[in-house]
Motif scaffolding. Structure first.
Motif, PDB file in Angstrom:
ATOM      1  N   ASP A   1       0.713  -1.268   0.062  1.00 35.95           N
ATOM      2  CA  ASP A   1       0.070   0.067   0.188  1.00 35.95           C
ATOM      3  C   ASP A   1       0.744   1.207   0.085  1.00 35.95           C
ATOM      4  OD1 ASP A   1      -2.422  -1.491   0.129  1.00 35.95           O
ATOM      5  OD2 ASP A   1      -2.640  -1.552   2.211  1.00 35.95           O
ATOM      6  N   ASP A   2       2.090   1.030   0.817  1.00 36.90           N
ATOM      7  CA  ASP A   2       2.989   2.240   0.880  1.00 36.90           C
ATOM      8  C   ASP A   2       3.799   2.687  -0.485  1.00 36.90           C
ATOM      9  OD1 ASP A   2       2.091   2.694   3.418  1.00 36.90           O
ATOM     10  OD2 ASP A   2       3.813   2.016   4.654  1.00 36.90           O
ATOM     11  N   VAL A   3       4.115   1.485  -1.168  1.00 36.46           N
ATOM     12  CA  VAL A   3       4.949   1.941  -2.246  1.00 36.46           C
ATOM     13  C   VAL A   3       4.312   2.171  -3.504  1.00 36.46           C
ATOM     14  CG1 VAL A   3       6.540   0.610  -3.882  1.00 36.46           C
ATOM     15  CG2 VAL A   3       6.867   0.127  -1.534  1.00 36.46           C
ATOM     16  N   LYS A   4       4.742   3.261  -4.025  1.00 37.23           N
ATOM     17  CA  LYS A   4       4.223   3.918  -5.520  1.00 37.23           C
ATOM     18  C   LYS A   4       5.169   3.250  -6.883  1.00 37.23           C
ATOM     19  CE  LYS A   4       2.911   7.848  -3.078  1.00 37.23           C
ATOM     20  NZ  LYS A   4       2.864   9.533  -2.660  1.00 37.23           N
ATOM     21  N   VAL A   5       4.268   3.357  -7.940  1.00 35.74           N
ATOM     22  CA  VAL A   5       4.977   2.776  -9.081  1.00 35.74           C
ATOM     23  C   VAL A   5       6.049   3.977  -9.356  1.00 35.74           C
ATOM     24  CG1 VAL A   5       4.771   2.756 -11.511  1.00 35.74           C
ATOM     25  CG2 VAL A   5       3.276   1.581 -10.051  1.00 35.74           C
ATOM     26  N   GLY A   6       7.359   3.600  -9.692  1.00 31.27           N
ATOM     27  CA  GLY A   6       8.449   4.653  -9.873  1.00 31.27           C
ATOM     28  C   GLY A   6       9.297   4.755  -8.487  1.00 31.27           C
ATOM     29  N   ASP A   7       8.926   4.168  -7.520  1.00 32.50           N
ATOM     30  CA  ASP A   7       9.695   4.200  -6.319  1.00 32.50           C
ATOM     31  C   ASP A   7      11.007   3.340  -6.558  1.00 32.50           C
ATOM     32  OD1 ASP A   7       8.255   5.979  -4.828  1.00 32.50           O
ATOM     33  OD2 ASP A   7       7.405   4.257  -3.464  1.00 32.50           O
ATOM     34  N   LYS A   8      12.052   3.569  -6.173  1.00 29.66           N
ATOM     35  CA  LYS A   8      13.574   2.721  -6.259  1.00 29.66           C
ATOM     36  C   LYS A   8      13.565   1.699  -5.566  1.00 29.66           C
ATOM     37  CE  LYS A   8      17.294   5.133  -4.765  1.00 29.66           C
ATOM     38  NZ  LYS A   8      18.237   5.961  -4.995  1.00 29.66           N
ATOM     39  N   VAL A   9      14.308   0.776  -6.200  1.00 25.03           N
ATOM     40  CA  VAL A   9      14.713  -0.806  -5.592  1.00 25.03           C
ATOM     41  C   VAL A   9      16.098  -0.935  -5.754  1.00 25.03           C
ATOM     42  CG1 VAL A   9      14.147  -3.168  -5.904  1.00 25.03           C
ATOM     43  CG2 VAL A   9      12.260  -1.528  -6.278  1.00 25.03           C
ATOM     44  N   VAL A  10      16.769  -1.082  -4.656  1.00 27.60           N
ATOM     45  CA  VAL A  10      18.169  -1.392  -4.799  1.00 27.60           C
ATOM     46  C   VAL A  10      18.430  -2.642  -4.321  1.00 27.60           C
ATOM     47  CG1 VAL A  10      20.438  -0.817  -3.975  1.00 27.60           C
ATOM     48  CG2 VAL A  10      18.619   1.022  -4.249  1.00 27.60           C
ATOM     49  N   VAL A  11      19.260  -3.783  -5.026  1.00 31.06           N
ATOM     50  CA  VAL A  11      19.217  -4.998  -4.716  1.00 31.06           C
ATOM     51  C   VAL A  11      21.025  -5.072  -4.713  1.00 31.06           C
ATOM     52  CG1 VAL A  11      19.167  -7.360  -5.171  1.00 31.06           C
ATOM     53  CG2 VAL A  11      17.148  -5.831  -5.853  1.00 31.06           C
ATOM     54  N   TYR A  12      21.328  -5.456  -3.616  1.00 34.02           N
ATOM     55  CA  TYR A  12      23.192  -5.509  -3.429  1.00 34.02           C
ATOM     56  C   TYR A  12      23.538  -6.410  -2.504  1.00 34.02           C
ATOM     57  CZ  TYR A  12      21.972  -3.399   1.151  1.00 34.02           C
ATOM     58  OH  TYR A  12      21.740  -2.962   2.437  1.00 34.02           O
ATOM     59  N   TRP A  13      24.694  -6.644  -2.568  1.00 36.70           N
ATOM     60  CA  TRP A  13      25.308  -7.617  -1.643  1.00 36.70           C
ATOM     61  C   TRP A  13      26.161  -6.830  -0.398  1.00 36.70           C
ATOM     62  CZ3 TRP A  13      25.293 -12.669  -0.901  1.00 36.70           C
ATOM     63  CH2 TRP A  13      24.760 -13.527  -2.017  1.00 36.70           C
TER      64      TRP A  13
END
Length: 302
Positions: free
Chosen positions: A290-302
């Motif tokens: 519900d909080d996340v909007k289309v366009g919000d950033k996603v960072v996947v990292y080690w």
């Protein structure tokens, strides 16, 4: 020129849908919420949430019993048949909770068993092999029939020897310790996902709002690393390849998405996704969705 622009937009949408339909595995591939793309009736019936798999398995647990078909529920998994099939359980006593149950009452049971040092993992709400073993141990220690199912007498005894669980006991922030945020997570609205700590931190302007445990794809179907944006969301969706549910899906890289996994809730790190980021706490993910909007950033990292 106008027709060329329309054609380009149509081809772009078709490409995005094709990617989403082929990338992520055993969970649903997501939907924009339109009626025309709703999950199929067969997928809704065979949800893995009804599978009586083992609960909250830690990483590398050799006792994890992978169910290759998480979408087909075993008839022996129902609470009534679990109690009735046990040779030590009286057929006249109906189990309050048993293997295969998934409820807030099970979460409370697990929190109370943890108070008694009979469970070491955080409550999940799913009644599987670890909960069954803990209940059997409690019953044996207290002169009760060691059926592994919780009847009225067992539940009353457990309640009498424990206190009402606190909110933190019922829902710890994570089972895993949250990693230090990647520098790319420190500005804006970000789902900051650490492969090392296996956690997701929802962050806004450098502040952690919520955290949850996650798991990733296998060696053959790895979860991509990098900086992405949420491209689209679907509260209900079913994978067109694997025909398994992907509730609360938030797609960030082709067909890879953050979404709830009943298999993760059941088996923990004994399994893997086909590239998606699996979350096992449905209530937390529902709030995040519900909080996340289309366009919000996603960072996947080690």
């Amino acid at each position: 020129m106008h027709r060329q622009r329309v054609l380009a937009r149509t081809l772009g949408l078709a490409t995005a849908v094709a990617l989403a339909a082929t990338a992520c595995g055993s969970q649903k591939t997501e939907n924009t919420g339109s009626a025309s793309t709703a999950p199929s009736a067969s997928a809704a019936v065979t949800t893995p949430e009804s599978s009586p798999s083992s609960d909250d398995k830690p990483a590398g647990d050799p006792s994890a019993s992978p169910s290759a078909s998480a979408s087909s529920a075993s008839p022996s998994a129902s609470p009534s048949s679990s109690a009735a099939s046990s040779p030590s359980a009286s057929p006249s006593v109906k189990a309050v909770m048993a293997n295969g149950d998934d409820s807030e009452q099970v979460r409370e049971l697990q929190a109370r068993l943890k108070q008694l040092k009979l469970m070491s993992v955080a409550p999940t709400g799913f009644y599987g092999s670890k909960t069954t073993a803990a209940v059997k141990s409690f019953q044996s220690r207290n002169g009760l029939t060691a059926s592994g199912s919780v009847d009225a007498e067992t539940w009353k005894k457990i309640q009498g020897l424990t206190k009402k669980p606190t909110v933190d006991e019922l829902r710890p922030p994570t089972v895993n310790e949250v990693d230090a945020p990647d520098p790319r997570c420190m500005t804006g609205r970000v789902m900051c996902i650490s492969k090392e700590s296996r956690t997701l931190a929802w962050m806004i302007d450098g502040k952690v709002v919520s955290t949850m445990d996650v798991r990733f794809g296998s060696e053959n179907t790895p979860t991509r690393e990098g900086v992405f944006d949420v491209g689209w969301k679907a509260k209900e969706w079913t994978s067109t390849i694997y025909h398994t549910p992907m509730p609360y899906a938030m797609f960030f890289s082709g067909g890879q998405a953050v979404h709830y996994s009943a298999d993760f809730a059941a088996r923990g790190y004994g399994g893997a996704s086909h590239g998606c980021v699996n979350v096992r706490d449905k209530a937390k993910l529902s709030k995040l969705f519900d909080d996340v909007k289309v366009g919000d950033k996603v960072v996947v990292y080690w």
